[in-house]
Design a protein around this motif. Structure first.
Motif, PDB file in Angstrom:
ATOM      1  N   LEU A 148      54.465  37.451  19.469  1.00  0.00           N
ATOM      2  CA  LEU A 148      53.946  38.277  18.141  1.00  0.00           C
ATOM      3  C   LEU A 148      53.195  37.401  17.121  1.00  0.00           C
ATOM      4  O   LEU A 148      52.375  37.219  15.817  1.00  0.00           O
ATOM      5  N   THR A 149      53.357  36.125  16.771  1.00  0.00           N
ATOM      6  CA  THR A 149      53.423  35.111  15.800  1.00  0.00           C
ATOM      7  C   THR A 149      51.935  33.900  15.567  1.00  0.00           C
ATOM      8  O   THR A 149      51.006  33.717  14.729  1.00  0.00           O
ATOM      9  N   THR A 150      51.828  34.344  17.200  1.00  0.00           N
ATOM     10  CA  THR A 150      50.912  32.690  17.760  1.00  0.00           C
ATOM     11  C   THR A 150      49.477  33.553  16.996  1.00  0.00           C
ATOM     12  O   THR A 150      49.606  35.293  17.490  1.00  0.00           O
ATOM     13  N   LEU A 152      46.958  32.861  19.436  1.00  0.00           N
ATOM     14  CA  LEU A 152      45.759  32.377  20.518  1.00  0.00           C
ATOM     15  C   LEU A 152      45.620  33.648  21.304  1.00  0.00           C
ATOM     16  O   LEU A 152      46.004  34.695  20.933  1.00  0.00           O
ATOM     17  N   PRO A 153      44.819  33.388  22.676  1.00  0.00           N
ATOM     18  CA  PRO A 153      44.000  34.639  22.891  1.00  0.00           C
ATOM     19  C   PRO A 153      45.633  35.014  24.010  1.00  0.00           C
ATOM     20  O   PRO A 153      46.427  34.373  24.616  1.00  0.00           O
ATOM     21  N   ASP A 154      45.099  36.363  24.260  1.00  0.00           N
ATOM     22  CA  ASP A 154      46.298  36.865  25.530  1.00  0.00           C
ATOM     23  C   ASP A 154      46.225  36.241  26.429  1.00  0.00           C
ATOM     24  O   ASP A 154      47.376  36.291  27.193  1.00  0.00           O
ATOM     25  N   SER A 155      45.130  35.494  27.447  1.00  0.00           N
ATOM     26  CA  SER A 155      45.365  35.134  28.208  1.00  0.00           C
ATOM     27  C   SER A 155      46.309  33.894  27.870  1.00  0.00           C
ATOM     28  O   SER A 155      47.386  33.230  29.244  1.00  0.00           O
ATOM     29  N   SER A 156      46.428  33.374  26.908  1.00  0.00           N
ATOM     30  CA  SER A 156      47.680  32.038  26.375  1.00  0.00           C
ATOM     31  C   SER A 156      49.190  31.557  25.906  1.00  0.00           C
ATOM     32  O   SER A 156      49.630  31.369  25.225  1.00  0.00           O
ATOM     33  N   LYS A 157      49.074  33.813  25.628  1.00  0.00           N
ATOM     34  CA  LYS A 157      50.648  34.263  25.516  1.00  0.00           C
ATOM     35  C   LYS A 157      50.316  34.624  27.322  1.00  0.00           C
ATOM     36  O   LYS A 157      51.267  34.853  27.737  1.00  0.00           O
ATOM     37  N   TYR A 158      52.736  34.280  25.978  1.00  0.00           N
ATOM     38  CA  TYR A 158      53.657  34.672  27.348  1.00  0.00           C
ATOM     39  C   TYR A 158      54.731  35.648  27.345  1.00  0.00           C
ATOM     40  O   TYR A 158      54.147  35.764  25.926  1.00  0.00           O
ATOM     41  N   GLN A 159      55.220  36.569  27.977  1.00  0.00           N
ATOM     42  CA  GLN A 159      55.971  37.062  27.563  1.00  0.00           C
ATOM     43  C   GLN A 159      57.043  37.506  28.578  1.00  0.00           C
ATOM     44  O   GLN A 159      56.879  37.001  29.301  1.00  0.00           O
ATOM     45  N   PRO A 160      58.549  38.531  27.850  1.00  0.00           N
ATOM     46  CA  PRO A 160      59.441  38.129  29.626  1.00  0.00           C
ATOM     47  C   PRO A 160      58.895  38.458  30.429  1.00  0.00           C
ATOM     48  O   PRO A 160      58.541  39.017  30.971  1.00  0.00           O
TER      49      PRO A 160
END
Length: 243
Positions: A148-150, A152-160
C-alpha cells in the motif's frame, strides 16, 4: 475428564494443525506477485517463501533460488522462520503427549496421570498455535504495508500467498485441539465403591459413617449368646422331673 470421542476429535484437529504448519513452513508462496502477461519469457508469477524464492515463467519454466544467507534477511522473515520451526517442534512434542493422554490407549498410567498428560499436551498445542500466529501476522502486516505504501508498478508488488492462509488455518486447528485437551482435567470422583482394589489407586474407601454403621450391625449380630425359648426351658424342666 472428557470422553474418549471428544479427545479423539481434539487429537485429529491437532494432527491437521501440525501437518498444515509443516507444509506451510516448506511452501515457497508466502507472498506472491501480481500476474502480468507481457511476453513469452516474462515472469508471470514471483513467489517468496521462508527458505527460497521461486519464479514461474509464461513458457512453463519454474525455477527456485535458496536463501542461504540468514543475516541478510529482513527481521520479519527471520522471525517467521524461527517461529514456524519452533511451532512444528512443540506441536510434535504435544502429539506425543496427547497419545499418552488419550483415554482409548492402554499406556500412559492411571486415570489421573492421563488427565495431567492431556493437559500438558493441550498447553503444547496452544503454545504452537501462538508461535504460528505471531510471525504469520507480522509477515502479513509487512507485505500489506509494502503493497500500500510503495509507488512501484503492480508487477513488482507482492500480496499474501497461500502459505499464509494455511498457517492461519493450522494455528486455528492447533488452538482448538489445545483448548479441548486442556479441559481434560481428571477432577474428583463422587462414587464410593464398596471395596478399594489395590490395583486401582484412584478408587476410594468407604465413608467413615458407613464403616461405623456396618460395625454396629456386626456387633449386634455377634453381641451375646441367644437365650433359649420358653418352650425349650419348660421341656428341660419336665425332663428333669421325669428322671
Amino acid at each position: 475428564m472428557l470422553s474418549a470421542a471428544v479427545q479423539i476429535l481434539a487429537f485429529a484437529l491437532a494432527l491437521l494443525g501440525v501437518l498444515g504448519a509443516v507444509v506451510a513452513t516448506l511452501m515457497p508462496n508466502w507472498k506472491v506477485s501480481i500476474n502480468v502477461w507481457t511476453s513469452i519469457m516474462t515472469p508471470i508469477s514471483q513467489m517468496q517463501g521462508l527458505w527460497m524464492d521461486c519464479v514461474w515463467y509464461s513458457s512453463g519454466i519454474f525455477s527456485c533460488t535458496m536463501k542461504n544467507s540468514v543475516l541478510s534477511l529482513p527481521p520479519h522473515l527471520q522471525a517467521a522462520r524461527a517461529g514456524m520451526v519452533l511451532s512444528c517442534v512443540v506441536a510434535l512434542f504435544g502429539l506425543c503427549l496427547a497419545t499418552l493422554g488419550l483415554k482409548c490407549t492402554r499406556w500412559g498410567g492411571s486415570h489421573r496421570a492421563k488427565g495431567h498428560t492431556a493437559i500438558a499436551a493441550g498447553g503444547c498445542f496452544i503454545l504452537a498455535s501462538l508461535l504460528c500466529l505471531i510471525p504469520a501476522s507480522w509477515f502479513t502486516n509487512e507485505v500489506i504495508t509494502a503493497f500500500l505504501t510503495t509507488d512501484l508498478p503492480d508487477s513488482s508488488k507482492y500480496q499474501p500467498g497461500g502459505a499464509l492462509c494455511i498457517t492461519f488455518i493450522s494455528a486455528g486447528f492447533l488452538l482448538a485441539g489445545g483448548v479441548i485437551f486442556c479441559l481434560s482435567c481428571p477432577g474428583k470422583r463422587t462414587r464410593r465403591p464398596d471395596r478399594a482394589s489395590p490395583a486401582d489407586p484412584d478408587r476410594f474407601t468407604l465413608h467413615p459413617d458407613e464403616r461405623r454403621r456396618q460395625g454396629l450391625q456386626a456387633e449386634q449380630l455377634h453381641s451375646s449368646p441367644s437365650k433359649l425359648p420358653q418352650t425349650d426351658i419348660k421341656d428341660s424342666y419336665s425332663l428333669q422331673e421325669y428322671v
